[in-house]
Design a protein around this motif. Structure first.
Motif, PDB file in Angstrom:
ATOM      1  N   ALA A  56     -48.294  18.013  37.825  1.00 11.14           N
ATOM      2  CA  ALA A  56     -47.354  18.624  38.755  1.00 11.14           C
ATOM      3  C   ALA A  56     -46.501  19.685  38.074  1.00 11.14           C
ATOM      4  O   ALA A  56     -46.146  20.704  38.681  1.00 11.14           O
ATOM      5  N   ASP A  57     -46.164  19.469  36.789  1.00 10.74           N
ATOM      6  CA  ASP A  57     -45.311  20.443  36.102  1.00 10.74           C
ATOM      7  C   ASP A  57     -46.081  21.698  35.688  1.00 10.74           C
ATOM      8  O   ASP A  57     -45.489  22.662  35.204  1.00 10.74           O
ATOM      9  N   ALA A  58     -47.398  21.698  35.896  1.00  9.50           N
ATOM     10  CA  ALA A  58     -48.193  22.885  35.553  1.00  9.50           C
ATOM     11  C   ALA A  58     -48.232  23.900  36.678  1.00  9.50           C
ATOM     12  O   ALA A  58     -48.679  25.028  36.482  1.00  9.50           O
ATOM     13  N   ILE A  59     -47.781  23.500  37.869  1.00 10.99           N
ATOM     14  CA  ILE A  59     -47.924  24.399  39.017  1.00 10.99           C
ATOM     15  C   ILE A  59     -46.624  25.057  39.447  1.00 10.99           C
ATOM     16  O   ILE A  59     -46.644  25.963  40.275  1.00 10.99           O
ATOM     17  N   GLY A  60     -45.483  24.610  38.895  1.00  9.11           N
ATOM     18  CA  GLY A  60     -44.218  25.223  39.274  1.00  9.11           C
ATOM     19  C   GLY A  60     -43.948  25.101  40.753  1.00  9.11           C
ATOM     20  O   GLY A  60     -43.923  26.101  41.481  1.00  9.11           O
ATOM     21  N   LEU A  61     -43.760  23.872  41.229  1.00 11.00           N
ATOM     22  CA  LEU A  61     -43.667  23.607  42.665  1.00 11.00           C
ATOM     23  C   LEU A  61     -42.581  24.427  43.349  1.00 11.00           C
ATOM     24  O   LEU A  61     -42.766  24.913  44.465  1.00 11.00           O
ATOM     25  N   ASP A  62     -41.436  24.608  42.695  1.00  8.13           N
ATOM     26  CA  ASP A  62     -40.332  25.334  43.327  1.00  8.13           C
ATOM     27  C   ASP A  62     -40.698  26.787  43.613  1.00  8.13           C
ATOM     28  O   ASP A  62     -40.259  27.362  44.619  1.00  8.13           O
ATOM     29  N   ALA A  63     -41.496  27.377  42.726  1.00  5.18           N
ATOM     30  CA  ALA A  63     -41.886  28.782  42.907  1.00  5.18           C
ATOM     31  C   ALA A  63     -43.185  28.938  43.690  1.00  5.18           C
ATOM     32  O   ALA A  63     -43.572  30.058  44.033  1.00  5.18           O
ATOM     33  N   LEU A  64     -43.837  27.821  44.000  1.00  2.65           N
ATOM     34  CA  LEU A  64     -45.144  27.886  44.636  1.00  2.65           C
ATOM     35  C   LEU A  64     -45.143  28.611  45.977  1.00  2.65           C
ATOM     36  O   LEU A  64     -46.091  29.351  46.277  1.00  2.65           O
ATOM     37  N   PRO A  65     -44.115  28.448  46.833  1.00  2.73           N
ATOM     38  CA  PRO A  65     -44.128  29.194  48.101  1.00  2.73           C
ATOM     39  C   PRO A  65     -44.260  30.699  47.933  1.00  2.73           C
ATOM     40  O   PRO A  65     -44.740  31.389  48.845  1.00  2.73           O
ATOM     41  N   ASP A  66     -43.865  31.233  46.766  1.00  2.54           N
ATOM     42  CA  ASP A  66     -44.006  32.669  46.517  1.00  2.54           C
ATOM     43  C   ASP A  66     -45.472  33.088  46.408  1.00  2.54           C
ATOM     44  O   ASP A  66     -45.793  34.271  46.551  1.00  2.54           O
ATOM     45  N   HIS A  67     -46.349  32.121  46.138  1.00  6.52           N
ATOM     46  CA  HIS A  67     -47.775  32.410  46.000  1.00  6.52           C
ATOM     47  C   HIS A  67     -48.557  32.059  47.260  1.00  6.52           C
ATOM     48  O   HIS A  67     -49.767  32.253  47.308  1.00  6.52           O
ATOM     49  N   LEU A  68     -47.851  31.536  48.264  1.00  8.52           N
ATOM     50  CA  LEU A  68     -48.473  31.146  49.526  1.00  8.52           C
ATOM     51  C   LEU A  68     -48.076  32.130  50.626  1.00  8.52           C
ATOM     52  O   LEU A  68     -47.130  32.899  50.453  1.00  8.52           O
ATOM     53  N   PRO A  69     -48.768  32.115  51.751  1.00  2.00           N
ATOM     54  CA  PRO A  69     -48.423  33.036  52.845  1.00  2.00           C
ATOM     55  C   PRO A  69     -46.999  32.804  53.349  1.00  2.00           C
ATOM     56  O   PRO A  69     -46.429  31.716  53.174  1.00  2.00           O
ATOM     57  N   PRO A  70     -46.395  33.805  53.977  1.00  2.00           N
ATOM     58  CA  PRO A  70     -45.055  33.643  54.558  1.00  2.00           C
ATOM     59  C   PRO A  70     -45.015  32.453  55.515  1.00  2.00           C
ATOM     60  O   PRO A  70     -45.959  32.207  56.259  1.00  2.00           O
ATOM     61  N   GLY A  71     -43.904  31.727  55.471  1.00  2.00           N
ATOM     62  CA  GLY A  71     -43.756  30.576  56.347  1.00  2.00           C
ATOM     63  C   GLY A  71     -44.401  29.313  55.835  1.00  2.00           C
ATOM     64  O   GLY A  71     -44.463  28.309  56.547  1.00  2.00           O
ATOM     65  N   SER A  72     -44.893  29.331  54.594  1.00  2.00           N
ATOM     66  CA  SER A  72     -45.553  28.170  54.017  1.00  2.00           C
ATOM     67  C   SER A  72     -44.545  27.220  53.378  1.00  2.00           C
ATOM     68  O   SER A  72     -43.368  27.553  53.213  1.00  2.00           O
ATOM     69  N   ARG A  73     -45.038  26.034  52.979  1.00  2.00           N
ATOM     70  CA  ARG A  73     -44.189  25.032  52.350  1.00  2.00           C
ATOM     71  C   ARG A  73     -44.986  24.276  51.302  1.00  2.00           C
ATOM     72  O   ARG A  73     -46.199  24.114  51.442  1.00  2.00           O
TER      73      ARG A  73
END
Length: 288
Positions: A242-259
């Motif tokens: 889990a610490d390899a993916i940077g969960l807090d910053a992950l929405p920046d790599h997903l489409p708008p409106g994602s979670r």
């Protein structure tokens, strides 16, 4: 739900499991490695009860689905499969797509390439590649990912057996016990099926995929999409920490409106380890 049906799409014959009303909106569920559509046995009835027509195919090369004659396993080919299945199954723009592991990579590609087919998406256990570039190269994560490098070698066909697959499951989902008979049958039924499962990983480092028949789709898999996506990751994932993916910053790599959410007390195969929590999160996300 246990009866394997077949359908032709993108030049292949896909085996698939289904549930729900044939007139409901399509929910396409895509498994990863080493896995089969049985991984969705808890989610399928929940989606069917919610009114969906649920279809969970065996991915290309996983028995009984055809082994592709062109040997294409890059994400552009996988994305083409998903969108072709949408077409063959008569899916509309209200369809949803859910993918785990390689199924997640396929989901990113399918929604990016043809967003008009999909209303919402859910991905589990594998974020977009752009979110992995730094965390993947840590020493601890490289140790977890040893299998990727083994699979590039001629020794892979000898190494990939029931014991190896069972060990991956044990390491990736600590404390979880699973009947892997369907997995062994899908991957080890023939040398061609084993080669197909390895082909997904070998395609990762094959630069010719950018010049293949799926080159345009391949490019689409590597760019940000527009279909809102829920990302779920197991807090105790032994495959991709889990610490390899940077969960807090992950929405920046997903489409708008994602979670993006972390699922406590679960490993890599969180959909079978914590089905109540995962089902609830997915149903809430997909609600109109």
């Amino acid at each position: 739900m246990d009866e394997i049906m077949t359908i032709k799409a993108n030049g292949l014959e896909f085996g698939y499991l289904s549930a729900g009303s044939p007139t409901g909106p399509l929910a396409l569920l895509l498994h990863g490695f080493p896995d089969t559509p049985h991984t969705w046995r808890h989610l399928m009835p929940a989606l069917a009860e919610a009114g969906y027509r649920v279809v969970a195919p065996y991915m290309r090369g996983y028995a009984p689905t055809s082994v592709p004659s062109d040997g294409a396993y890059q994400t552009g080919a996988l994305a083409s499969d998903a969108n072709a299945l949408h077409e063959a199954l008569g899916g509309g723009p209200d369809s949803v797509i859910i993918g785990h592991d390689w199924g997640a990579a396929t989901t990113y590609g399918a929604t990016n390439a043809e967003p008009g087919r999909w209303r919402k998406a859910v991905t589990l256990a594998l974020p977009p590649v752009s979110a992995l570039l730094s965390g993947f190269l840590t020493y601890d994560q490289l140790k977890r990912s040893f299998y990727i490098f083994v699979f590039q070698t001629p020794l892979a066909e000898l190494a990939l057996n029931e014991q190896f697959l069972a060990s991956l499951w044990r390491d990736w989902s600590p404390g979880h016990t699973e009947d892997l008979t369907p997995v062994f049958d899908a991957i080890l039924r023939s040398p061609e099926n084993t080669g197909a499962a390895l082909g997904y990983y070998r395609a990762m480092l094959d630069t010719s995929r950018h010049q293949s028949a799926y080159a345009e789709r391949q490019a689409a898999t590597e760019t940000p999409g527009t279909v809102p996506t829920l990302y779920l990751h197991g807090a105790d994932d032994g495959c991709l920490a889990a610490d390899a993916i940077g969960l807090d910053a992950l929405p920046d790599h997903l489409p708008p409106g994602s979670r993006a959410d972390l699922v406590p007390r679960s490993g890599h195969f969180l959909q079978v380890e914590r089905p109540a929590e995962v089902n609830a999160a997915i149903l809430e996300w997909l609600a109109p």
